[in-house]
Design a protein around this motif. Structure first.
Motif, PDB file in Angstrom:
ATOM      1  N   SER A   1       2.142 -71.972 -32.811  1.00  0.00           N
ATOM      2  CA  SER A   1       2.954 -71.040 -32.025  1.00  0.00           C
ATOM      3  C   SER A   1       2.206 -69.725 -31.792  1.00  0.00           C
ATOM      4  O   SER A   1       2.593 -68.944 -30.927  1.00  0.00           O
ATOM      5  CB  SER A   1       4.300 -70.773 -32.716  1.00  0.00           C
ATOM      6  OG  SER A   1       4.109 -70.063 -33.914  1.00  0.00           O
ATOM      7  N   ARG A   2       1.138 -69.488 -32.553  1.00  0.00           N
ATOM      8  CA  ARG A   2       0.386 -68.229 -32.390  1.00  0.00           C
ATOM      9  C   ARG A   2      -0.477 -68.295 -31.134  1.00  0.00           C
ATOM     10  O   ARG A   2      -1.021 -69.341 -30.780  1.00  0.00           O
ATOM     11  CB  ARG A   2      -0.477 -67.942 -33.625  1.00  0.00           C
ATOM     12  CG  ARG A   2       0.357 -67.679 -34.884  1.00  0.00           C
ATOM     13  CD  ARG A   2      -0.459 -67.014 -35.954  1.00  0.00           C
ATOM     14  NE  ARG A   2      -0.893 -65.673 -35.589  1.00  0.00           N
ATOM     15  CZ  ARG A   2      -0.106 -64.601 -35.612  1.00  0.00           C
ATOM     16  NH1 ARG A   2       1.151 -64.697 -36.004  1.00  0.00           N
ATOM     17  NH2 ARG A   2      -0.583 -63.421 -35.264  1.00  0.00           N
ATOM     18  N   LEU A   3      -0.615 -67.174 -30.495  1.00  0.00           N
ATOM     19  CA  LEU A   3      -1.338 -67.116 -29.217  1.00  0.00           C
ATOM     20  C   LEU A   3      -2.754 -67.696 -29.343  1.00  0.00           C
ATOM     21  O   LEU A   3      -3.212 -68.442 -28.468  1.00  0.00           O
ATOM     22  CB  LEU A   3      -1.412 -65.657 -28.737  1.00  0.00           C
ATOM     23  CG  LEU A   3      -2.061 -65.462 -27.372  1.00  0.00           C
ATOM     24  CD1 LEU A   3      -1.175 -66.003 -26.265  1.00  0.00           C
ATOM     25  CD2 LEU A   3      -2.379 -64.001 -27.112  1.00  0.00           C
ATOM     26  N   GLU A   4      -3.418 -67.367 -30.460  1.00  0.00           N
ATOM     27  CA  GLU A   4      -4.816 -67.801 -30.637  1.00  0.00           C
ATOM     28  C   GLU A   4      -4.934 -69.321 -30.618  1.00  0.00           C
ATOM     29  O   GLU A   4      -5.966 -69.857 -30.227  1.00  0.00           O
ATOM     30  CB  GLU A   4      -5.379 -67.285 -31.981  1.00  0.00           C
ATOM     31  CG  GLU A   4      -5.476 -65.771 -32.111  1.00  0.00           C
ATOM     32  CD  GLU A   4      -4.160 -65.135 -32.581  1.00  0.00           C
ATOM     33  OE1 GLU A   4      -3.093 -65.810 -32.556  1.00  0.00           O
ATOM     34  OE2 GLU A   4      -4.203 -63.953 -32.972  1.00  0.00           O
ATOM     35  N   ASN A   5      -3.891 -70.014 -31.091  1.00  0.00           N
ATOM     36  CA  ASN A   5      -3.963 -71.478 -31.238  1.00  0.00           C
ATOM     37  C   ASN A   5      -3.119 -72.229 -30.219  1.00  0.00           C
ATOM     38  O   ASN A   5      -3.045 -73.455 -30.269  1.00  0.00           O
ATOM     39  CB  ASN A   5      -3.439 -71.883 -32.632  1.00  0.00           C
ATOM     40  CG  ASN A   5      -4.105 -71.100 -33.739  1.00  0.00           C
ATOM     41  OD1 ASN A   5      -5.291 -70.797 -33.656  1.00  0.00           O
ATOM     42  ND2 ASN A   5      -3.347 -70.727 -34.757  1.00  0.00           N
ATOM     43  N   PHE A   6      -2.432 -71.509 -29.351  1.00  0.00           N
ATOM     44  CA  PHE A   6      -1.413 -72.158 -28.519  1.00  0.00           C
ATOM     45  C   PHE A   6      -2.044 -73.236 -27.630  1.00  0.00           C
ATOM     46  O   PHE A   6      -2.905 -72.942 -26.800  1.00  0.00           O
ATOM     47  CB  PHE A   6      -0.680 -71.110 -27.665  1.00  0.00           C
ATOM     48  CG  PHE A   6       0.625 -71.614 -27.144  1.00  0.00           C
ATOM     49  CD1 PHE A   6       1.704 -71.785 -28.004  1.00  0.00           C
ATOM     50  CD2 PHE A   6       0.789 -71.955 -25.821  1.00  0.00           C
ATOM     51  CE1 PHE A   6       2.923 -72.264 -27.545  1.00  0.00           C
ATOM     52  CE2 PHE A   6       1.997 -72.447 -25.351  1.00  0.00           C
ATOM     53  CZ  PHE A   6       3.064 -72.600 -26.222  1.00  0.00           C
ATOM     54  N   PRO A   7      -1.635 -74.508 -27.794  1.00  0.00           N
ATOM     55  CA  PRO A   7      -2.304 -75.598 -27.077  1.00  0.00           C
ATOM     56  C   PRO A   7      -2.003 -75.579 -25.576  1.00  0.00           C
ATOM     57  O   PRO A   7      -0.866 -75.345 -25.169  1.00  0.00           O
ATOM     58  CB  PRO A   7      -1.695 -76.864 -27.707  1.00  0.00           C
ATOM     59  CG  PRO A   7      -0.941 -76.415 -28.908  1.00  0.00           C
ATOM     60  CD  PRO A   7      -0.565 -74.991 -28.681  1.00  0.00           C
ATOM     61  N   LEU A   8      -3.029 -75.870 -24.797  1.00  0.00           N
ATOM     62  CA  LEU A   8      -2.871 -75.906 -23.344  1.00  0.00           C
ATOM     63  C   LEU A   8      -1.836 -76.954 -22.933  1.00  0.00           C
ATOM     64  O   LEU A   8      -1.070 -76.746 -21.989  1.00  0.00           O
ATOM     65  CB  LEU A   8      -4.226 -76.214 -22.674  1.00  0.00           C
ATOM     66  CG  LEU A   8      -4.221 -76.221 -21.151  1.00  0.00           C
ATOM     67  CD1 LEU A   8      -3.737 -74.888 -20.568  1.00  0.00           C
ATOM     68  CD2 LEU A   8      -5.602 -76.570 -20.612  1.00  0.00           C
ATOM     69  N   GLU A   9      -1.784 -78.069 -23.684  1.00  0.00           N
ATOM     70  CA  GLU A   9      -0.806 -79.137 -23.355  1.00  0.00           C
ATOM     71  C   GLU A   9       0.619 -78.583 -23.472  1.00  0.00           C
ATOM     72  O   GLU A   9       1.489 -78.900 -22.661  1.00  0.00           O
ATOM     73  CB  GLU A   9      -0.935 -80.350 -24.299  1.00  0.00           C
ATOM     74  CG  GLU A   9      -2.297 -81.036 -24.297  1.00  0.00           C
ATOM     75  CD  GLU A   9      -3.371 -80.237 -25.031  1.00  0.00           C
ATOM     76  OE1 GLU A   9      -3.048 -79.622 -26.072  1.00  0.00           O
ATOM     77  OE2 GLU A   9      -4.516 -80.200 -24.541  1.00  0.00           O
TER      78      GLU A   9
END
Ligand SMILES: NC(=O)c1ccc[n+]([C@@H]2O[C@H](COP(=O)([O-])OP(=O)(O)OC[C@H]3O[C@@H](n4cnc5c(N)ncnc54)[C@H](O)[C@@H]3O)[C@@H](O)[C@H]2O)c1
Length: 276
Positions: A108-116
């Motif tokens: 859920s964090r911006l750094e990890n937010f998946p493109l899918e």
């Protein structure tokens, strides 16, 4: 004086109609004589039958994925085959991305937010609302030109279309910084996009008998953890979250003739949160 809130004979297509708020929109429309069409990827036949029994109006449930242009076109055909008219579209469906972590990464964090996830949330939010508005709004505009019957679009946004999420309320004690939960970026983007879409549709069809407005609800209490509720309600002047039926008056107002001279508006119903 005619009853400004009377929806007798009007047909209302509600996306996300099987969900928590979708059913509440359907209830208030049925209670005022309208026929709700519950559109969802989930099955809503039981809910549609329940509305029919409680309010004595014809209803319909359609299992439709609103991210598919052909499915949305097919939906219009289905609704017209049954009711021969459409008067109201409520763009209410959402992916509602979750706040949380799994497997040592917090997606859920911006750094990890998946493109899918980004693509999936956008597909249901602004894209789904655009596809439904394109198909149903165009139909309502043609109906106005041919028969003088007016149409209404209502987009369901959020208080987070107006303000940024306060990420402090999602934090959990003892969790390392990089794993702290966050309200996903797509929530803000989807909801702000819906308000932009509302203004676009309102002005595009202003002279074609189709009004478009948005409603921006605050959070509904559904048994969230006490610590979260305390942090959130400290940001709300009324000091509490909403009950599930507290948006029904605003929805009825916006889809009925009571709001006949309103278009392009975003009606914020948030216990005062954005006033602070
Ligand atoms: N519940 C709240 O506190 C709250 C607050 C502010 C705004 N909102 C907004 O209100 C709306 C309804 O929220 P809710 O709490 O009832 O959520 P919900 O999850 O109960 O309902 C959303 C519904 O949308 C459906 N849906 C998802 N993808 C779809 C697709 N591709 N095609 C058709 N249907 C699809 C889901 O199956 C679900 O039934 C959402 O737009 C939400 O963001 C909710």
């Amino acid at each position: 004086m005619t009853d400004l809130f009377n929806l007798a004979g009007r047909v209302a297509v509600i996306t996300g109609g099987a969900g928590l708020l979708g059913m509440k929109h359907a209830e208030v429309i049925a209670a005022h004589g309208g026929s709700p069409v519950l559109v969802d990827i989930a099955d809503a036949h039981v809910q549609a039958r329940d509305l029919e029994e409680r309010f004595g109006v014809p209803t319909m449930a359609c299992r439709t994925d609103i991210t598919s242009p052909s499915a949305v076109r097919g939906l219009l055909d289905e609704v017209l085959a049954r009711f021969e008219r459409v008067d109201i579209l409520i763009n209410n469906a959402a992916n509602n991305p979750k706040v949380g972590a799994s497997g040592g990464v917090n997606f859920s964090r911006l750094e990890n937010f998946p493109l899918e996830q980004w693509n999936a949330d956008i597909a249901v939010g602004p894209t789904g609302a655009h596809l439904c508005s394109q198909v149903f709004g165009s139909h309502m505009a043609v109906t106005f030109r041919q028969h003088g019957r007016r149409g209404v679009i209502l987009n369901v946004a959020s208080d987070l279309a107006v303000i940024a999420p306060d990420q402090r309320i999602y934090r959990q004690p003892g969790v390392p910084e990089h794993l702290q939960p966050a309200k996903p970026v797509t929530y803000s983007v989807v909801k702000s996009g819906l308000v932009g879409l509302t203004r676009y549709l309102a002005t595009y069809w202003a002279d074609s008998g189709v009004r478009a407005n948005a409603i921006s609800p605050g959070g509904i209490y559904t048994g969230q953890p006490e610590a979260f509720v305390q942090k959130l309600t400290s940001l709300i002047p009324m000091g509490r979250m909403a009950c599930t039926d507290e948006y029904q008056g605003a929805v009825l107002f916006l889809v009925s003739d009571a709001s006949a001279y309103m278009t392009g508006h975003n009606l914020v119903c948030d216990g005062g949160r954005t006033a602070w």
